[in-house]
Design a protein around this motif. Sequence first.
Motif, mmCIF file in Angstrom:
data_model
loop_
_atom_site.group_PDB
_atom_site.id
_atom_site.type_symbol
_atom_site.label_atom_id
_atom_site.label_comp_id
_atom_site.label_asym_id
_atom_site.label_seq_id
_atom_site.Cartn_x
_atom_site.Cartn_y
_atom_site.Cartn_z
ATOM 1 N N ARG A 103 2.820 9.911 -0.035
ATOM 2 C CA ARG A 103 2.063 8.868 -0.727
ATOM 3 C C ARG A 103 2.945 8.260 -1.802
ATOM 4 O O ARG A 103 3.436 8.965 -2.691
ATOM 5 N N ILE A 104 3.182 6.959 -1.734
ATOM 6 C CA ILE A 104 4.031 6.278 -2.697
ATOM 7 C C ILE A 104 3.221 5.962 -3.945
ATOM 8 O O ILE A 104 2.172 5.299 -3.878
ATOM 9 N N ILE A 105 3.699 6.423 -5.097
ATOM 10 C CA ILE A 105 3.019 6.198 -6.369
ATOM 11 C C ILE A 105 3.517 4.914 -7.021
ATOM 12 O O ILE A 105 2.753 4.154 -7.609
ATOM 13 N N SER A 106 4.820 4.666 -6.918
ATOM 14 C CA SER A 106 5.386 3.441 -7.486
ATOM 15 C C SER A 106 6.661 3.085 -6.742
ATOM 16 O O SER A 106 7.344 3.954 -6.193
ATOM 17 N N ALA A 107 6.969 1.793 -6.712
ATOM 18 C CA ALA A 107 8.204 1.281 -6.108
ATOM 19 C C ALA A 107 8.564 0.030 -6.900
ATOM 20 O O ALA A 107 7.903 -1.006 -6.767
ATOM 21 N N ARG A 130 13.352 2.492 -8.474
ATOM 22 C CA ARG A 130 12.643 3.751 -8.716
ATOM 23 C C ARG A 130 11.484 3.846 -7.743
ATOM 24 O O ARG A 130 10.579 3.028 -7.748
ATOM 25 N N ARG A 131 11.537 4.864 -6.857
ATOM 26 C CA ARG A 131 10.442 5.132 -5.924
ATOM 27 C C ARG A 131 9.901 6.525 -6.212
ATOM 28 O O ARG A 131 10.629 7.517 -6.108
ATOM 29 N N GLU A 132 8.633 6.576 -6.573
ATOM 30 C CA GLU A 132 7.976 7.844 -6.874
ATOM 31 C C GLU A 132 6.983 8.153 -5.764
ATOM 32 O O GLU A 132 6.262 7.269 -5.302
ATOM 33 N N ARG A 133 6.967 9.413 -5.330
ATOM 34 C CA ARG A 133 6.071 9.775 -4.234
ATOM 35 C C ARG A 133 5.565 11.202 -4.397
ATOM 36 O O ARG A 133 6.157 12.018 -5.108
ATOM 37 N N VAL A 134 4.482 11.483 -3.701
ATOM 38 C CA VAL A 134 3.971 12.847 -3.553
ATOM 39 C C VAL A 134 3.855 13.129 -2.073
ATOM 40 O O VAL A 134 3.263 12.338 -1.325
ATOM 41 N N THR A 143 5.205 18.501 -2.954
ATOM 42 C CA THR A 143 6.397 18.011 -3.635
ATOM 43 C C THR A 143 6.112 16.703 -4.364
ATOM 44 O O THR A 143 5.505 15.788 -3.793
ATOM 45 N N TRP A 144 6.535 16.632 -5.604
ATOM 46 C CA TRP A 144 6.612 15.370 -6.334
ATOM 47 C C TRP A 144 8.079 14.986 -6.405
ATOM 48 O O TRP A 144 8.932 15.852 -6.636
ATOM 49 N N SER A 145 8.388 13.733 -6.173
ATOM 50 C CA SER A 145 9.797 13.334 -6.214
ATOM 51 C C SER A 145 9.938 11.887 -6.662
ATOM 52 O O SER A 145 9.026 11.073 -6.500
ATOM 53 N N GLN A 156 19.185 -6.262 1.022
ATOM 54 C CA GLN A 156 19.210 -5.916 2.438
ATOM 55 C C GLN A 156 18.094 -4.971 2.838
ATOM 56 O O GLN A 156 17.742 -4.892 4.020
ATOM 57 N N VAL A 157 17.538 -4.276 1.867
ATOM 58 C CA VAL A 157 16.480 -3.293 2.154
ATOM 59 C C VAL A 157 15.296 -3.555 1.229
ATOM 60 O O VAL A 157 15.005 -2.768 0.324
ATOM 61 N N PRO A 158 14.583 -4.660 1.422
ATOM 62 C CA PRO A 158 13.476 -4.997 0.521
ATOM 63 C C PRO A 158 12.333 -3.985 0.572
ATOM 64 O O PRO A 158 11.525 -3.918 -0.359
ATOM 65 N N GLU A 159 12.271 -3.191 1.653
ATOM 66 C CA GLU A 159 11.206 -2.178 1.762
ATOM 67 C C GLU A 159 11.281 -1.146 0.636
ATOM 68 O O GLU A 159 10.292 -0.430 0.380
ATOM 69 N N LEU A 160 12.419 -1.045 -0.044
ATOM 70 C CA LEU A 160 12.539 -0.098 -1.145
ATOM 71 C C LEU A 160 11.551 -0.404 -2.263
ATOM 72 O O LEU A 160 11.211 0.486 -3.052
ATOM 73 N N LEU A 161 11.079 -1.639 -2.335
ATOM 74 C CA LEU A 161 10.134 -2.032 -3.381
ATOM 75 C C LEU A 161 8.717 -2.189 -2.857
ATOM 76 O O LEU A 161 7.855 -2.736 -3.547
ATOM 77 N N GLU A 162 8.470 -1.705 -1.645
ATOM 78 C CA GLU A 162 7.130 -1.787 -1.083
ATOM 79 C C GLU A 162 6.375 -0.482 -1.308
ATOM 80 O O GLU A 162 6.939 0.604 -1.200
ATOM 81 N N MET A 163 5.093 -0.596 -1.586
ATOM 82 C CA MET A 163 4.248 0.567 -1.837
ATOM 83 C C MET A 163 3.750 1.153 -0.521
ATOM 84 O O MET A 163 2.550 1.232 -0.249
ATOM 85 N N ALA A 164 4.682 1.568 0.295
ATOM 86 C CA ALA A 164 4.348 2.155 1.594
ATOM 87 C C ALA A 164 5.489 3.069 2.001
ATOM 88 O O ALA A 164 6.645 2.835 1.625
ATOM 89 N N PRO A 165 5.187 4.138 2.751
ATOM 90 C CA PRO A 165 6.250 4.998 3.245
ATOM 91 C C PRO A 165 7.248 4.198 4.084
ATOM 92 O O PRO A 165 6.875 3.244 4.766
ATOM 93 N N ILE A 166 8.504 4.583 4.005
ATOM 94 C CA ILE A 166 9.538 3.928 4.791
ATOM 95 C C ILE A 166 9.245 4.137 6.270
ATOM 96 O O ILE A 166 9.017 5.266 6.710
ATOM 97 N N PRO A 167 9.224 3.079 7.082
ATOM 98 C CA PRO A 167 8.927 3.244 8.509
ATOM 99 C C PRO A 167 10.024 4.022 9.228
ATOM 100 O O PRO A 167 11.178 4.015 8.822
ATOM 101 N N GLY A 168 9.625 4.698 10.293
ATOM 102 C CA GLY A 168 10.605 5.405 11.111
ATOM 103 C C GLY A 168 10.781 6.860 10.769
ATOM 104 O O GLY A 168 11.394 7.608 11.527
ATOM 105 N N GLY A 169 10.251 7.288 9.602
ATOM 106 C CA GLY A 169 10.275 8.709 9.265
ATOM 107 C C GLY A 169 11.584 9.234 8.722
ATOM 108 O O GLY A 169 11.691 10.422 8.430
ATOM 109 N N LYS A 170 12.613 8.364 8.555
ATOM 110 C CA LYS A 170 13.903 8.856 8.068
ATOM 111 C C LYS A 170 14.104 8.614 6.583
ATOM 112 O O LYS A 170 15.152 8.928 6.034
#
Length: 245
Positions: A103-107, A130-134, A143-145, A156-170
């Motif tokens: 779960r993404i808390i902040s991006a 800064r991406r915070e997640r639980v 885990t909190w991280s 090149q990677v705008p998803e880093l600022l999206e409030m959603a898990p990174i697609p693809g599981g990696k």
Amino acid sequence: MTPHLQRPEPIYLQLVSHYRDAITSGDLREGARLPTVREIADQWEVAYTTAAKAVRQLASDGLVSTSKQGTIVCFLEGSTYSPADRLRSVHRGRVIYPHGASRIISAELIAAPQHVADAMAIETGDQVVRRERVTAHGDVPVTWSVTWMPAGLVEQVPELLEMAPIPGGKGTIGLVQDRTGRFPQIGIDSYRQCASRASALIAERLGIAEGDPILRGENTWPEQDGVVLEFGEFAIPEGQWVTVS
């Protein structure tokens, strides 16, 4: 085909590594049954005592449970992944958390605080992601991280600022590799961890009381030229096992 063993490493540890990789990558899921000790010994052509020692180590690591009914994968009952396992999983092209929910808390883009600037060898106040997640197993936070990355990656990677898990599981670092070809240099990555007490923020995120015991850790993942692609911080509540490959 009979598996091949590398003799320089103790044989039982090679067996442990094989089954640990299968469990943490999701090839062997929670509840899956491992071969019997005799079957492992026959498959790998090793002594029964060697196979039994490997199974005991897997149980000690919190990856399996043993009973008269056999050896069962129980990774999700009380385990989480170390940053080292996360990096190696991505490097091997595997998903990081095949079972868990993140779960993404902040991006966001923010000014680097002092400790982050020091870790990333940048100026205090420089912009960073800064991406915070639980991450949870079922309804239980394990885990909190917080992931800190260079702001220049966002183009090149705008998803880093999206409030959603990174697609693809990696995860973040896997997506950065896919988009930019950049990846940490394995071998110069570093880690440290210590016993600590939960701050108010961490306690809230993990659903525990402020001051409860936790394991705190950090990872620093530089490229060959020393540029830090990720500085990570994490906290794990009491009672969780951490796999270390």
